[in-house]
Design a protein around this motif. Structure first.
Motif, PDB file in Angstrom:
ATOM      1  N   VAL A 163       0.838  -1.205   0.000  1.00 28.40           N
ATOM      2  CA  VAL A 163       0.000   0.000   0.000  1.00 28.40           C
ATOM      3  C   VAL A 163       0.874   1.257   0.000  1.00 28.40           C
ATOM      4  O   VAL A 163       0.622   2.198  -0.754  1.00 28.40           O
ATOM      5  CB  VAL A 163      -0.939  -0.007   1.223  1.00 28.40           C
ATOM      6  CG1 VAL A 163      -1.793   1.268   1.249  1.00 28.40           C
ATOM      7  CG2 VAL A 163      -1.836  -1.241   1.212  1.00 28.40           C
ATOM      8  N   ALA A 164       1.903   1.261   0.833  1.00 28.87           N
ATOM      9  CA  ALA A 164       2.799   2.418   0.888  1.00 28.87           C
ATOM     10  C   ALA A 164       3.495   2.629  -0.456  1.00 28.87           C
ATOM     11  O   ALA A 164       3.643   3.768  -0.919  1.00 28.87           O
ATOM     12  CB  ALA A 164       3.825   2.236   2.005  1.00 28.87           C
ATOM     13  N   ARG A 165       3.910   1.537  -1.109  1.00 27.12           N
ATOM     14  CA  ARG A 165       4.558   1.662  -2.421  1.00 27.12           C
ATOM     15  C   ARG A 165       3.600   2.255  -3.450  1.00 27.12           C
ATOM     16  O   ARG A 165       3.989   3.101  -4.259  1.00 27.12           O
ATOM     17  CB  ARG A 165       5.062   0.294  -2.892  1.00 27.12           C
ATOM     18  CG  ARG A 165       6.318  -0.184  -2.200  1.00 27.12           C
ATOM     19  CD  ARG A 165       6.951  -1.353  -2.938  1.00 27.12           C
ATOM     20  NE  ARG A 165       6.094  -2.521  -2.960  1.00 27.12           N
ATOM     21  CZ  ARG A 165       6.136  -3.491  -2.045  1.00 27.12           C
ATOM     22  NH1 ARG A 165       6.996  -3.413  -1.028  1.00 27.12           N
ATOM     23  NH2 ARG A 165       5.335  -4.537  -2.131  1.00 27.12           N
ATOM     24  N   PHE A 166       2.348   1.813  -3.422  1.00 24.99           N
ATOM     25  CA  PHE A 166       1.361   2.322  -4.376  1.00 24.99           C
ATOM     26  C   PHE A 166       1.172   3.834  -4.228  1.00 24.99           C
ATOM     27  O   PHE A 166       1.206   4.577  -5.206  1.00 24.99           O
ATOM     28  CB  PHE A 166       0.020   1.608  -4.174  1.00 24.99           C
ATOM     29  CG  PHE A 166      -1.098   2.205  -4.982  1.00 24.99           C
ATOM     30  CD1 PHE A 166      -1.249   1.886  -6.322  1.00 24.99           C
ATOM     31  CD2 PHE A 166      -1.988   3.104  -4.408  1.00 24.99           C
ATOM     32  CE1 PHE A 166      -2.271   2.452  -7.069  1.00 24.99           C
ATOM     33  CE2 PHE A 166      -3.011   3.669  -5.154  1.00 24.99           C
ATOM     34  CZ  PHE A 166      -3.161   3.343  -6.487  1.00 24.99           C
ATOM     35  N   TYR A 167       0.986   4.296  -2.979  1.00 27.67           N
ATOM     36  CA  TYR A 167       0.729   5.718  -2.777  1.00 27.67           C
ATOM     37  C   TYR A 167       1.987   6.557  -2.965  1.00 27.67           C
ATOM     38  O   TYR A 167       1.911   7.711  -3.411  1.00 27.67           O
ATOM     39  CB  TYR A 167       0.102   5.949  -1.402  1.00 27.67           C
ATOM     40  CG  TYR A 167      -1.356   5.571  -1.375  1.00 27.67           C
ATOM     41  CD1 TYR A 167      -2.333   6.434  -1.873  1.00 27.67           C
ATOM     42  CD2 TYR A 167      -1.766   4.331  -0.885  1.00 27.67           C
ATOM     43  CE1 TYR A 167      -3.668   6.077  -1.872  1.00 27.67           C
ATOM     44  CE2 TYR A 167      -3.100   3.964  -0.881  1.00 27.67           C
ATOM     45  CZ  TYR A 167      -4.051   4.853  -1.377  1.00 27.67           C
ATOM     46  OH  TYR A 167      -5.378   4.484  -1.385  1.00 27.67           O
ATOM     47  N   ALA A 168       3.152   5.997  -2.634  1.00 20.16           N
ATOM     48  CA  ALA A 168       4.396   6.720  -2.887  1.00 20.16           C
ATOM     49  C   ALA A 168       4.589   6.933  -4.383  1.00 20.16           C
ATOM     50  O   ALA A 168       4.983   8.019  -4.829  1.00 20.16           O
ATOM     51  CB  ALA A 168       5.578   5.959  -2.295  1.00 20.16           C
ATOM     52  N   LEU A 169       4.295   5.897  -5.184  1.00 23.59           N
ATOM     53  CA  LEU A 169       4.416   6.027  -6.633  1.00 23.59           C
ATOM     54  C   LEU A 169       3.390   7.018  -7.173  1.00 23.59           C
ATOM     55  O   LEU A 169       3.693   7.817  -8.060  1.00 23.59           O
ATOM     56  CB  LEU A 169       4.222   4.662  -7.288  1.00 23.59           C
ATOM     57  CG  LEU A 169       4.380   4.619  -8.812  1.00 23.59           C
ATOM     58  CD1 LEU A 169       5.786   5.061  -9.224  1.00 23.59           C
ATOM     59  CD2 LEU A 169       4.090   3.218  -9.342  1.00 23.59           C
ATOM     60  N   ALA A 170       2.179   6.975  -6.608  1.00 19.18           N
ATOM     61  CA  ALA A 170       1.151   7.920  -7.041  1.00 19.18           C
ATOM     62  C   ALA A 170       1.572   9.359  -6.773  1.00 19.18           C
ATOM     63  O   ALA A 170       1.307  10.263  -7.576  1.00 19.18           O
ATOM     64  CB  ALA A 170      -0.164   7.614  -6.325  1.00 19.18           C
ATOM     65  N   MET A 171       2.244   9.576  -5.651  1.00 18.14           N
ATOM     66  CA  MET A 171       2.729  10.911  -5.337  1.00 18.14           C
ATOM     67  C   MET A 171       3.848  11.319  -6.296  1.00 18.14           C
ATOM     68  O   MET A 171       3.913  12.458  -6.759  1.00 18.14           O
ATOM     69  CB  MET A 171       3.218  10.963  -3.891  1.00 18.14           C
ATOM     70  CG  MET A 171       2.101  10.790  -2.867  1.00 18.14           C
ATOM     71  SD  MET A 171       2.718  10.629  -1.173  1.00 18.14           S
ATOM     72  CE  MET A 171       3.223  12.310  -0.853  1.00 18.14           C
ATOM     73  N   LEU A 172       4.720  10.370  -6.623  1.00 15.89           N
ATOM     74  CA  LEU A 172       5.820  10.653  -7.546  1.00 15.89           C
ATOM     75  C   LEU A 172       5.298  11.002  -8.931  1.00 15.89           C
ATOM     76  O   LEU A 172       5.813  11.896  -9.601  1.00 15.89           O
ATOM     77  CB  LEU A 172       6.752   9.448  -7.625  1.00 15.89           C
ATOM     78  CG  LEU A 172       7.919   9.566  -8.612  1.00 15.89           C
ATOM     79  CD1 LEU A 172       8.860  10.688  -8.207  1.00 15.89           C
ATOM     80  CD2 LEU A 172       8.664   8.248  -8.713  1.00 15.89           C
ATOM     81  N   LEU A 173       4.246  10.292  -9.357  1.00 18.78           N
ATOM     82  CA  LEU A 173       3.697  10.495 -10.691  1.00 18.78           C
ATOM     83  C   LEU A 173       2.606  11.552 -10.717  1.00 18.78           C
ATOM     84  O   LEU A 173       1.965  11.736 -11.750  1.00 18.78           O
ATOM     85  CB  LEU A 173       3.139   9.177 -11.240  1.00 18.78           C
ATOM     86  CG  LEU A 173       4.153   8.029 -11.393  1.00 18.78           C
ATOM     87  CD1 LEU A 173       3.478   6.817 -11.997  1.00 18.78           C
ATOM     88  CD2 LEU A 173       5.342   8.462 -12.227  1.00 18.78           C
ATOM     89  N   GLY A 174       2.425  12.256  -9.608  1.00 19.62           N
ATOM     90  CA  GLY A 174       1.383  13.274  -9.524  1.00 19.62           C
ATOM     91  C   GLY A 174       1.368  14.250 -10.674  1.00 19.62           C
ATOM     92  O   GLY A 174       0.300  14.570 -11.205  1.00 19.62           O
ATOM     93  N   PRO A 175       2.512  14.774 -11.115  1.00 17.86           N
ATOM     94  CA  PRO A 175       2.513  15.737 -12.224  1.00 17.86           C
ATOM     95  C   PRO A 175       1.874  15.217 -13.496  1.00 17.86           C
ATOM     96  O   PRO A 175       1.412  15.989 -14.327  1.00 17.86           O
ATOM     97  CB  PRO A 175       4.007  16.026 -12.429  1.00 17.86           C
ATOM     98  CG  PRO A 175       4.618  15.759 -11.095  1.00 17.86           C
ATOM     99  CD  PRO A 175       3.850  14.598 -10.534  1.00 17.86           C
ATOM    100  N   CYS A 176       1.809  13.881 -13.681  1.00 20.72           N
ATOM    101  CA  CYS A 176       1.229  13.325 -14.898  1.00 20.72           C
ATOM    102  C   CYS A 176      -0.260  13.618 -14.986  1.00 20.72           C
ATOM    103  O   CYS A 176      -0.837  13.580 -16.071  1.00 20.72           O
ATOM    104  CB  CYS A 176       1.439  11.819 -14.941  1.00 20.72           C
ATOM    105  SG  CYS A 176       3.166  11.341 -14.836  1.00 20.72           S
ATOM    106  N   SER A 177      -0.884  13.846 -13.832  1.00 20.30           N
ATOM    107  CA  SER A 177      -2.322  14.084 -13.835  1.00 20.30           C
ATOM    108  C   SER A 177      -2.662  15.479 -13.350  1.00 20.30           C
ATOM    109  O   SER A 177      -3.756  15.736 -12.898  1.00 20.30           O
ATOM    110  CB  SER A 177      -3.019  13.041 -12.952  1.00 20.30           C
ATOM    111  OG  SER A 177      -2.497  13.094 -11.633  1.00 20.30           O
ATOM    112  N   MET A 178      -1.714  16.391 -13.476  1.00 19.07           N
ATOM    113  CA  MET A 178      -1.928  17.749 -12.993  1.00 19.07           C
ATOM    114  C   MET A 178      -2.128  18.738 -14.131  1.00 19.07           C
ATOM    115  O   MET A 178      -1.922  19.935 -13.989  1.00 19.07           O
ATOM    116  CB  MET A 178      -0.732  18.199 -12.128  1.00 19.07           C
ATOM    117  CG  MET A 178      -0.648  17.464 -10.803  1.00 19.07           C
ATOM    118  SD  MET A 178       0.828  17.907  -9.867  1.00 19.07           S
ATOM    119  CE  MET A 178       0.528  19.632  -9.546  1.00 19.07           C
ATOM    120  N   GLY A 179      -2.517  18.236 -15.297  1.00 19.65           N
ATOM    121  CA  GLY A 179      -2.789  19.133 -16.411  1.00 19.65           C
ATOM    122  C   GLY A 179      -1.543  19.753 -17.007  1.00 19.65           C
ATOM    123  O   GLY A 179      -1.585  20.833 -17.605  1.00 19.65           O
TER     124      GLY A 179
END
Length: 245
Positions: free
Chosen positions: A220-236
């Motif tokens: 779970v921690a790996r999933f959310y850490a990756l989501a945070m890292l890839l955040g710019p991909c979904s920030m328009g």
């Protein structure tokens, strides 16, 4: 602009670092909070006590901390679970497990935030607690009694341990926390978020788990850490991360 000349992965790292967070983006996995009783780094603790034993292989708590937190009025924080009469044993078991997760888990990095408090420099915020864990906690505690809906603040500490503040009335948990989500989210000032995901989904933190089957919170921690890292991909920002990874 300078960012247009950056290699894609370097640009992604730069954008990720720009997203507001208390923790460095490389410091989200296998970490301990900077708090009163936490170790500086997680590691094996073969002698963890009672309900904290699932974290023996890798823990942010010491054996002495795990022993002390099982007491009714622990010297860790001088917090008395029985501030409105005797708490039901099943309810207290959930609070002990909650404390074990708080003190021992090295898998809360994605939710750690800085705080300016005398007894800790960091806390976790909005940890997605699995639906079943939240519901079973509420069910076990609904008939026990308390006098407050936010246990982080507002107590009378003049005796050295927490007492109900003047004018507060002891009522059932269900009166102060009418739903499982109200309990999980309001009790500790939104330390937890009531998740709609179930245990084993890889999308929510489990307060209870069988150590023989491994620690599911690592995934779970790996999933959310990756989501945070890839955040710019979904920030328009017009970035396509899938082409880079």
């Amino acid at each position: 602009m300078a960012w247009k000349r950056m290699p894609p992965l370097l640009l992604l790292a730069w954008l990720s670092a720009s997203v507001c967070s208390a923790r460095d983006r490389t410091d989200l996995l296998n970490v301990c909070m900077d708090a009163k009783h936490h170790k500086t780094k997680p590691g094996p603790e073969d002698k963890l006590h009672g309900q904290c034993t699932p974290w023996r292989k890798n823990a942010c708590c010491s054996a002495s901390t795990s022993q002390e937190l099982h007491r009714d009025t622990s010297l860790l924080y001088n917090f008395n679970w029985d501030h409105c009469g005797k708490m039901e044993p099943a309810c207290k078991r959930h609070f002990i497990q909650d404390t074990c997760l708080y003190e021992c888990s090295p898998n809360l990095g994605p939710w750690i935030q800085e705080v300016n408090q005398s007894w800790r420099r960091e806390r976790f915020l909005n940890v997605p607690l699995c639906k079943e864990d939240c519901e079973s906690w509420w069910e076990a505690c609904r008939t026990s009694y308390t006098c407050k809906s936010d246990w982080h603040k507002g107590w009378n500490w003049t005796s050295g341990s927490n007492k109900c503040p003047a004018g507060a009335v002891c009522r059932t948990f269900e009166s102060y926390f009418p739903t499982p989500a109200a309990l999980c989210e309001d009790l500790w000032s939104h330390s937890y978020q009531a998740s709609q995901y179930s245990r084993g989904s890889g999308r929510c933190i489990q307060m209870w788990f069988e150590p023989a089957q491994g620690n599911p919170n690592e995934e779970v921690a790996r999933f959310y850490a990756l989501a945070m890292l890839l955040g710019p991909c979904s920030m328009g920002l017009g970035l396509s991360c899938s082409a880079w990874l």
